[in-house]
Enzyme design. Structure first.
Site, PDB file in Angstrom:
ATOM      1  N   LYS A 139      16.765  27.657 -46.828  1.00  0.00           N
ATOM      2  CA  LYS A 139      15.611  27.570 -45.922  1.00  0.00           C
ATOM      3  C   LYS A 139      15.794  28.293 -44.581  1.00  0.00           C
ATOM      4  CE  LYS A 139      13.327  23.346 -47.485  1.00  0.00           C
ATOM      5  NZ  LYS A 139      12.800  22.041 -47.097  1.00  0.00           N
ATOM      6  N   ALA A 185      15.229  18.359 -42.839  1.00  0.00           N
ATOM      7  CA  ALA A 185      13.979  17.618 -43.016  1.00  0.00           C
ATOM      8  C   ALA A 185      13.640  16.845 -41.739  1.00  0.00           C
ATOM      9  CB  ALA A 185      14.091  16.667 -44.209  1.00  0.00           C
ATOM     10  N   THR A 225      14.042  26.271 -51.087  1.00  0.00           N
ATOM     11  CA  THR A 225      14.652  24.965 -50.873  1.00  0.00           C
ATOM     12  C   THR A 225      16.149  25.127 -50.593  1.00  0.00           C
ATOM     13  OG1 THR A 225      14.780  22.708 -51.706  1.00  0.00           O
ATOM     14  CG2 THR A 225      14.966  24.438 -53.358  1.00  0.00           C
ATOM     15  N   ALA A 240      19.845  13.899 -39.067  1.00  0.00           N
ATOM     16  CA  ALA A 240      19.580  15.007 -38.140  1.00  0.00           C
ATOM     17  C   ALA A 240      19.726  16.344 -38.867  1.00  0.00           C
ATOM     18  CB  ALA A 240      20.549  14.911 -36.965  1.00  0.00           C
ATOM     19  N   GLY A 241      19.190  16.422 -40.081  1.00  0.00           N
ATOM     20  CA  GLY A 241      19.266  17.657 -40.858  1.00  0.00           C
ATOM     21  C   GLY A 241      17.947  18.414 -40.832  1.00  0.00           C
ATOM     22  N   LEU A 260      11.830   9.737 -46.823  1.00  0.00           N
ATOM     23  CA  LEU A 260      11.467  11.055 -47.373  1.00  0.00           C
ATOM     24  C   LEU A 260      11.824  11.149 -48.853  1.00  0.00           C
ATOM     25  CD1 LEU A 260      12.335  13.570 -44.513  1.00  0.00           C
ATOM     26  CD2 LEU A 260      10.353  12.092 -44.803  1.00  0.00           C
ATOM     27  N   TYR A 281      11.622  10.352 -52.740  1.00  0.00           N
ATOM     28  CA  TYR A 281      10.537   9.916 -53.640  1.00  0.00           C
ATOM     29  C   TYR A 281      11.061   9.507 -55.012  1.00  0.00           C
ATOM     30  CZ  TYR A 281      11.138  14.901 -54.461  1.00  0.00           C
ATOM     31  OH  TYR A 281      11.689  16.135 -54.660  1.00  0.00           O
ATOM     32  N   GLY A 316       8.450   9.417 -50.035  1.00  0.00           N
ATOM     33  CA  GLY A 316       8.316  10.849 -49.762  1.00  0.00           C
ATOM     34  C   GLY A 316       7.399  11.599 -50.711  1.00  0.00           C
ATOM     35  N   ASP A 375       6.480  21.830 -44.458  1.00  0.00           N
ATOM     36  CA  ASP A 375       7.071  20.479 -44.504  1.00  0.00           C
ATOM     37  C   ASP A 375       6.582  19.603 -43.348  1.00  0.00           C
ATOM     38  OD1 ASP A 375       8.658  20.639 -46.798  1.00  0.00           O
ATOM     39  OD2 ASP A 375      10.352  21.501 -45.719  1.00  0.00           O
TER      40      ASP A 375
HETATM   41  P1  NAP Z   1      20.218  17.935 -44.839  1.00  0.00           P
HETATM   42  O1  NAP Z   1      19.747  19.085 -44.025  1.00  0.00           O
HETATM   43  O2  NAP Z   1      21.457  18.063 -45.664  1.00  0.00           O
HETATM   44  O3  NAP Z   1      20.387  16.689 -43.813  1.00  0.00           O
HETATM   45  C1  NAP Z   1      20.791  15.416 -44.253  1.00  0.00           C
HETATM   46  C2  NAP Z   1      21.029  14.494 -43.070  1.00  0.00           C
HETATM   47  O4  NAP Z   1      21.457  13.236 -43.605  1.00  0.00           O
HETATM   48  C3  NAP Z   1      22.150  14.944 -42.129  1.00  0.00           C
HETATM   49  O5  NAP Z   1      21.898  14.435 -40.839  1.00  0.00           O
HETATM   50  C4  NAP Z   1      23.387  14.269 -42.728  1.00  0.00           C
HETATM   51  O6  NAP Z   1      24.390  13.984 -41.796  1.00  0.00           O
HETATM   52  C5  NAP Z   1      22.787  12.959 -43.166  1.00  0.00           C
HETATM   53  N1  NAP Z   1      23.561  12.389 -44.267  1.00  0.00           N
HETATM   54  C6  NAP Z   1      23.872  12.995 -45.441  1.00  0.00           C
HETATM   55  N2  NAP Z   1      24.577  12.139 -46.221  1.00  0.00           N
HETATM   56  C7  NAP Z   1      24.755  11.014 -45.492  1.00  0.00           C
HETATM   57  C8  NAP Z   1      25.415   9.786 -45.734  1.00  0.00           C
HETATM   58  N3  NAP Z   1      26.042   9.565 -46.892  1.00  0.00           N
HETATM   59  N4  NAP Z   1      25.401   8.843 -44.760  1.00  0.00           N
HETATM   60  C9  NAP Z   1      24.766   9.077 -43.595  1.00  0.00           C
HETATM   61  N5  NAP Z   1      24.110  10.220 -43.301  1.00  0.00           N
HETATM   62  C10 NAP Z   1      24.111  11.176 -44.244  1.00  0.00           C
HETATM   63  O7  NAP Z   1      19.097  17.468 -45.874  1.00  0.00           O
HETATM   64  P2  NAP Z   1      17.512  17.517 -45.643  1.00  0.00           P
HETATM   65  O8  NAP Z   1      16.953  18.771 -46.186  1.00  0.00           O
HETATM   66  O9  NAP Z   1      17.253  17.158 -44.237  1.00  0.00           O
HETATM   67  O10 NAP Z   1      17.015  16.351 -46.635  1.00  0.00           O
HETATM   68  C11 NAP Z   1      17.206  14.990 -46.299  1.00  0.00           C
HETATM   69  C12 NAP Z   1      16.482  14.096 -47.306  1.00  0.00           C
HETATM   70  O11 NAP Z   1      15.078  14.330 -47.235  1.00  0.00           O
HETATM   71  C13 NAP Z   1      16.888  14.336 -48.750  1.00  0.00           C
HETATM   72  O12 NAP Z   1      16.960  13.084 -49.396  1.00  0.00           O
HETATM   73  C14 NAP Z   1      15.748  15.156 -49.305  1.00  0.00           C
HETATM   74  O13 NAP Z   1      15.579  14.956 -50.697  1.00  0.00           O
HETATM   75  C15 NAP Z   1      14.569  14.572 -48.541  1.00  0.00           C
HETATM   76  N6  NAP Z   1      13.438  15.523 -48.421  1.00  0.00           N
HETATM   77  C16 NAP Z   1      12.234  15.146 -48.921  1.00  0.00           C
HETATM   78  C17 NAP Z   1      11.142  16.000 -48.803  1.00  0.00           C
HETATM   79  C18 NAP Z   1       9.813  15.582 -49.353  1.00  0.00           C
HETATM   80  O14 NAP Z   1       8.923  16.448 -49.531  1.00  0.00           O
HETATM   81  N7  NAP Z   1       9.587  14.313 -49.588  1.00  0.00           N
HETATM   82  C19 NAP Z   1      11.289  17.246 -48.170  1.00  0.00           C
HETATM   83  C20 NAP Z   1      12.548  17.602 -47.654  1.00  0.00           C
HETATM   84  C21 NAP Z   1      13.633  16.720 -47.798  1.00  0.00           C
HETATM   85  P3  NAP Z   1      25.730  14.868 -41.654  1.00  0.00           P
HETATM   86  O15 NAP Z   1      25.267  16.075 -40.881  1.00  0.00           O
HETATM   87  O16 NAP Z   1      26.655  13.982 -40.920  1.00  0.00           O
HETATM   88  O17 NAP Z   1      26.168  15.215 -43.053  1.00  0.00           O
END
Ligand code: NAP
Length: 281
Positions: free
Chosen positions: A70, A134, A66, A131-132, A225, A227, A248, A106
């Site tokens: 990753k 997930a 995680t 755009a991260g 996403l 939960y 999620g 995922d």
């Molecule tokens: P990540 O790689 O850090 O990407 C996060 C994305 O959200 C980026 O585009 C970031 O934009 C944006 N962001 C962050 N904070 C923000 C804010 N305050 N306002 C607007 N945009 C914001 O994280 P990730 O791994 O993709 O995870 C994203 C979410 O999915 C998390 O909540 C995580 O817990 C959830 N998730 C759930 C599962 C599941 O199994 N249900 C699996 C994976 C992830 P910037 O680039 O501008 O910072």
């Protein structure tokens, strides 16, 4: 009882305080009477290479991976399965005959979770917020399952454009600043709206996603996403406006069940995993 014969699985991340995977997997091993244990393994990014070597040396059966490892872990593995090549990230490692093989569950986890809620993917339009990592898994899963087009809305247009460049030119994917009126108008064409930002988690409780509910297609399914909480502000508003709202948890269970199947060759007991998580949450 844990003995020297017990097979070891872990989760690598830093920090690891929030991970629910040990609860879900240990409940699954117990229910199927499998002699496995699932251990949280907090590993600082500086020590990732040694940690992977250590997993081999200690004959772990596999691990989940995680944040923030990753992508970085891909450099330290012996093989990368197509599922992880596609997403560009590994969330599951299998260690077999001394070899580490990286997978990504995922993408398929997200797809299964929405299909099991009766949401159609083929020929639909999806809008992903964020755009991260997930978001990338979600987009890959949707493209593999016949989505017509994907629109990315993010707070940072440049990052959204970089994200879109990671995809083949054969797929229909566009990037927008989510405050842009062009993006907001596209919400009327949306069939599946997905939040892949952390907005909605308690640490972000002063922030709101820019969704004009009067514009969003009234038939659109709304997915988050996140939960925990089980109903984010996005999902509460979606329900108020008559949309199907999916959190999620289903993705967490599905990606976990698929990883479980890779490690044990047994079917992941989704019901048991779900009950263990629901009881904990
Ligand atoms: P990540 O790689 O850090 O990407 C996060 C994305 O959200 C980026 O585009 C970031 O934009 C944006 N962001 C962050 N904070 C923000 C804010 N305050 N306002 C607007 N945009 C914001 O994280 P990730 O791994 O993709 O995870 C994203 C979410 O999915 C998390 O909540 C995580 O817990 C959830 N998730 C759930 C599962 C599941 O199994 N249900 C699996 C994976 C992830 P910037 O680039 O501008 O910072």
């Amino acid at each position: 009882m844990i003995t020297s014969k017990t097979k070891k699985i872990g989760i690598l991340g830093w920090p690891l305080g929030h991970s629910l995977s040990p609860i879900m997997h240990n409940a699954a091993f117990k229910s199927l009477h499998l002699d496995y244990v699932y251990i949280p393994l907090p590993v600082h990014p500086e020590n990732l290479a040694q940690a992977v070597a250590g997993l081999k040396a200690m004959e772990f059966t596999g691990v989940n991976v995680t944040i923030p490892h990753k992508v970085e872990i891909m450099s330290y593995l012996d093989e990368i399965d197509f599922s992880a090549q596609l997403v560009g990230a590994v969330n599951t490692v299998v260690i077999k005959d001394g070899k580490t093989i990286g997978y990504n569950t995922d993408a398929q986890g997200f797809v299964q979770s929405i299909l099991s809620n009766g949401i159609k993917i083929t020929e639909q339009t999806a809008i992903i917020l964020g755009a991260g990592g997930a978001a990338r898994a979600v987009a890959c899963g949707l493209f593999q399952n016949g989505i017509k087009n994907i629109i990315i809305g993010a707070r940072n247009l440049e990052k959204a454009q970089q994200f879109v460049k990671l995809f083949s030119t054969n797929v229909d994917i566009q990037a927008f600043d989510w405050e842009d009126s062009g993006f907001q108008n596209l919400l009327q064409e949306c069939d599946i709206l997905i939040n892949s930002t952390p907005i909605g988690m308690s640490v972000h409780d002063t922030e709101v996603l820019p969704i004009p509910w009067e514009t969003l297609n009234p038939e659109a399914a709304v997915c988050d996403l996140i939960y925990n909480p089980s109903k984010t502000q996005l999902l509460l508003s979606a329900e108020e406006h008559g949309h199907i709202a999916i959190n999620g948890l289903g993705m967490l269970i599905e990606q976990g069940a698929l990883a479980f199947e890779l490690w044990t060759s047994e079917q992941g007991p989704r019901q048991i995993m779900s009950e263990a998580l629901t009881e904990y949450l």
